[in-house]
Design a protein around this motif. Structure first.
Motif, mmCIF file in Angstrom:
data_model
loop_
_atom_site.group_PDB
_atom_site.id
_atom_site.type_symbol
_atom_site.label_atom_id
_atom_site.label_comp_id
_atom_site.label_asym_id
_atom_site.label_seq_id
_atom_site.Cartn_x
_atom_site.Cartn_y
_atom_site.Cartn_z
ATOM 1 N N SER A 3 -14.072 6.979 -53.246
ATOM 2 C CA SER A 3 -14.689 5.654 -53.196
ATOM 3 C C SER A 3 -15.350 5.376 -51.851
ATOM 4 C CB SER A 3 -13.636 4.583 -53.475
ATOM 5 O OG SER A 3 -12.730 4.514 -52.399
ATOM 6 N N GLN A 4 -16.141 4.311 -51.839
ATOM 7 C CA GLN A 4 -16.722 3.821 -50.592
ATOM 8 C C GLN A 4 -15.586 3.398 -49.657
ATOM 9 O OE1 GLN A 4 -19.180 0.522 -51.660
ATOM 10 N NE2 GLN A 4 -20.370 1.704 -53.124
ATOM 11 N N VAL A 5 -15.846 3.499 -48.369
ATOM 12 C CA VAL A 5 -14.866 3.076 -47.373
ATOM 13 C C VAL A 5 -15.538 2.076 -46.455
ATOM 14 C CG1 VAL A 5 -13.398 3.823 -45.460
ATOM 15 C CG2 VAL A 5 -13.690 5.309 -47.461
ATOM 16 N N LYS A 6 -14.939 0.889 -46.349
ATOM 17 C CA LYS A 6 -15.485 -0.138 -45.471
ATOM 18 C C LYS A 6 -14.696 -0.121 -44.159
ATOM 19 C CE LYS A 6 -16.884 -3.060 -49.284
ATOM 20 N NZ LYS A 6 -16.695 -4.327 -49.994
ATOM 21 N N ILE A 7 -15.443 -0.055 -43.052
ATOM 22 C CA ILE A 7 -14.833 -0.038 -41.722
ATOM 23 C C ILE A 7 -15.338 -1.266 -40.969
ATOM 24 C CG2 ILE A 7 -14.666 1.218 -39.547
ATOM 25 C CD1 ILE A 7 -15.142 3.781 -41.165
ATOM 26 N N ASN A 8 -14.412 -1.980 -40.368
ATOM 27 C CA ASN A 8 -14.758 -3.160 -39.587
ATOM 28 C C ASN A 8 -14.107 -3.013 -38.206
ATOM 29 O OD1 ASN A 8 -15.574 -5.628 -38.689
ATOM 30 N ND2 ASN A 8 -14.336 -6.815 -40.125
ATOM 31 N N LEU A 9 -14.915 -2.653 -37.209
ATOM 32 C CA LEU A 9 -14.410 -2.486 -35.852
ATOM 33 C C LEU A 9 -14.547 -3.810 -35.104
ATOM 34 C CD1 LEU A 9 -16.041 0.913 -34.860
ATOM 35 C CD2 LEU A 9 -13.675 0.508 -35.515
ATOM 36 N N LYS A 10 -13.460 -4.222 -34.477
ATOM 37 C CA LYS A 10 -13.471 -5.420 -33.645
ATOM 38 C C LYS A 10 -12.850 -5.049 -32.306
ATOM 39 C CE LYS A 10 -12.683 -8.410 -37.607
ATOM 40 N NZ LYS A 10 -11.745 -9.322 -38.272
ATOM 41 N N ASN A 11 -13.480 -5.444 -31.240
ATOM 42 C CA ASN A 11 -12.966 -5.181 -29.899
ATOM 43 C C ASN A 11 -12.756 -3.696 -29.615
ATOM 44 O OD1 ASN A 11 -12.893 -7.916 -29.077
ATOM 45 N ND2 ASN A 11 -11.010 -8.196 -30.249
ATOM 46 N N ALA A 12 -13.645 -2.862 -30.119
ATOM 47 C CA ALA A 12 -13.579 -1.429 -29.811
ATOM 48 C C ALA A 12 -14.009 -1.227 -28.362
ATOM 49 C CB ALA A 12 -14.494 -0.649 -30.746
ATOM 50 N N HIS A 13 -13.382 -0.303 -27.682
ATOM 51 C CA HIS A 13 -13.714 -0.045 -26.279
ATOM 52 C C HIS A 13 -14.856 0.956 -26.196
ATOM 53 C CE1 HIS A 13 -10.305 -2.240 -24.677
ATOM 54 N NE2 HIS A 13 -9.592 -1.726 -25.661
ATOM 55 N N VAL A 14 -15.883 0.626 -25.420
ATOM 56 C CA VAL A 14 -17.019 1.515 -25.179
ATOM 57 C C VAL A 14 -16.984 1.882 -23.705
ATOM 58 C CG1 VAL A 14 -19.528 1.751 -25.223
ATOM 59 C CG2 VAL A 14 -18.367 0.377 -26.974
ATOM 60 N N ASN A 15 -16.827 3.174 -23.443
ATOM 61 C CA ASN A 15 -16.764 3.660 -22.066
ATOM 62 C C ASN A 15 -17.940 4.577 -21.803
ATOM 63 O OD1 ASN A 15 -14.201 2.417 -21.588
ATOM 64 N ND2 ASN A 15 -13.270 4.061 -22.765
ATOM 65 N N TYR A 16 -18.680 4.297 -20.759
ATOM 66 C CA TYR A 16 -19.803 5.132 -20.338
ATOM 67 C C TYR A 16 -19.370 5.924 -19.111
ATOM 68 C CZ TYR A 16 -22.656 2.255 -23.406
ATOM 69 O OH TYR A 16 -23.179 1.613 -24.492
ATOM 70 N N ASN A 17 -19.586 7.233 -19.140
ATOM 71 C CA ASN A 17 -19.230 8.097 -18.020
ATOM 72 C C ASN A 17 -20.487 8.639 -17.363
ATOM 73 O OD1 ASN A 17 -16.432 7.894 -18.570
ATOM 74 N ND2 ASN A 17 -16.661 9.403 -20.206
ATOM 75 N N ASP A 18 -20.405 8.869 -16.060
ATOM 76 C CA ASP A 18 -21.488 9.510 -15.295
ATOM 77 C C ASP A 18 -22.826 8.798 -15.462
ATOM 78 O OD1 ASP A 18 -19.650 11.466 -14.459
ATOM 79 O OD2 ASP A 18 -20.000 12.617 -16.288
ATOM 80 N N VAL A 19 -22.820 7.484 -15.443
ATOM 81 C CA VAL A 19 -24.055 6.707 -15.550
ATOM 82 C C VAL A 19 -24.761 6.733 -14.195
ATOM 83 C CG1 VAL A 19 -25.023 4.416 -15.990
ATOM 84 C CG2 VAL A 19 -23.069 5.228 -17.328
ATOM 85 N N PRO A 20 -26.051 7.098 -14.152
ATOM 86 C CA PRO A 20 -26.772 7.071 -12.876
ATOM 87 C C PRO A 20 -26.731 5.667 -12.264
ATOM 88 C CG PRO A 20 -28.082 8.160 -14.567
ATOM 89 C CD PRO A 20 -26.890 7.569 -15.249
ATOM 90 N N VAL A 21 -26.720 5.606 -10.946
ATOM 91 C CA VAL A 21 -26.592 4.334 -10.225
ATOM 92 C C VAL A 21 -27.629 3.316 -10.692
ATOM 93 C CG1 VAL A 21 -26.708 3.248 -7.941
ATOM 94 C CG2 VAL A 21 -25.576 5.457 -8.222
ATOM 95 N N ILE A 22 -28.844 3.749 -10.912
ATOM 96 C CA ILE A 22 -29.917 2.838 -11.299
ATOM 97 C C ILE A 22 -29.673 2.174 -12.665
ATOM 98 C CG2 ILE A 22 -31.395 4.553 -12.402
ATOM 99 C CD1 ILE A 22 -33.764 3.123 -10.926
ATOM 100 N N LEU A 23 -28.863 2.814 -13.546
ATOM 101 C CA LEU A 23 -28.605 2.268 -14.884
ATOM 102 C C LEU A 23 -27.225 1.626 -15.030
ATOM 103 C CD1 LEU A 23 -30.121 5.163 -17.028
ATOM 104 C CD2 LEU A 23 -31.149 2.950 -16.502
ATOM 105 N N GLN A 24 -26.442 1.565 -13.957
ATOM 106 C CA GLN A 24 -25.085 1.035 -14.079
ATOM 107 C C GLN A 24 -25.048 -0.443 -14.440
ATOM 108 O OE1 GLN A 24 -22.926 2.273 -10.578
ATOM 109 N NE2 GLN A 24 -22.774 4.376 -11.327
ATOM 110 N N GLY A 25 -26.106 -1.194 -14.181
ATOM 111 C CA GLY A 25 -26.154 -2.596 -14.600
ATOM 112 C C GLY A 25 -26.431 -2.759 -16.081
#
Length: 180
Positions: A3-25
């Motif tokens: 069957s179809q599967v419904k996923i509802n993400l709330k408050n999922a953590h998004v972590n960015y690694n090694d972001v260049p200084v110019i894009l950290q904002g």
């Protein structure tokens, strides 16, 4: 049938690694939310043992990819340029075909081999995204099982996947977006 599967993400953590200084904002650790409905799948299988040592099997699988219209992720606390990410999909329903066989060398050793063709749901280069560069795939598999006893077996396998070159036409998709 799956069957179809419904996923509802709330408050999922998004972590960015090694972001260049110019894009950290723009790319900083934050929370995200998303709703997605994964497609239903229908499978048909076949197995036949021709003699004591040789068997053939086949599998046909249809996936209802048209159900998945977009991948939309919202970043409520994100930077102004990153409040929402949306990938329109316009995918097509597709098939996967597979065939394989087993051969018993003796009562302890079995050889296995298989082939599969898996169609990409992406209809053409215009609707293919750099974030999801999907394309048709062909699989070739080999395997060996050695049964040391009735309770212990060793399996070794190898799979090689060939993926067609995924061409992405972002200019045409931008023009198509302006036209609609």
């Amino acid at each position: 049938w799956r069957s179809q599967v419904k996923i509802n993400l709330k408050n999922a953590h998004v972590n960015y690694n090694d972001v260049p200084v110019i894009l950290q904002g723009t790319f900083f650790d934050t929370k995200a939310k998303a709703k997605i409905k994964l497609p239903d799948v229908v499978s048909f299988g076949f197995w036949h043992k021709f003699c004591n040592s040789f068997a053939v099997m086949a599998d046909f699988q249809w996936t209802h990819w048209q159900l998945l219209k977009e991948l939309r992720v919202k970043f409520p606390n994100g930077a102004p340029l990153l409040r929402e990410s949306n990938i329109p999909l316009k995918w097509k329903d597709r098939w996967r075909f597979a065939v394989g066989g087993t051969y018993d060398l003796d009562c302890k050793t079995t050889l296995r081999a298989g082939y599969a063709y898996d169609q990409s749901p992406t209809p053409n280069d215009v609707f293919r995204s750099p974030r999801l560069p999907d394309q048709d795939r062909q699989w070739m598999t080999l395997g060996l099982q050695y049964r040391a006893s009735s309770k212990l077996a060793f399996d070794v396998s190898y799979a090689h996947i060939w993926v067609d070159k995924a061409v992405i036409d972002t200019r045409a998709s931008a023009e198509k977006g302006r036209d609609s």
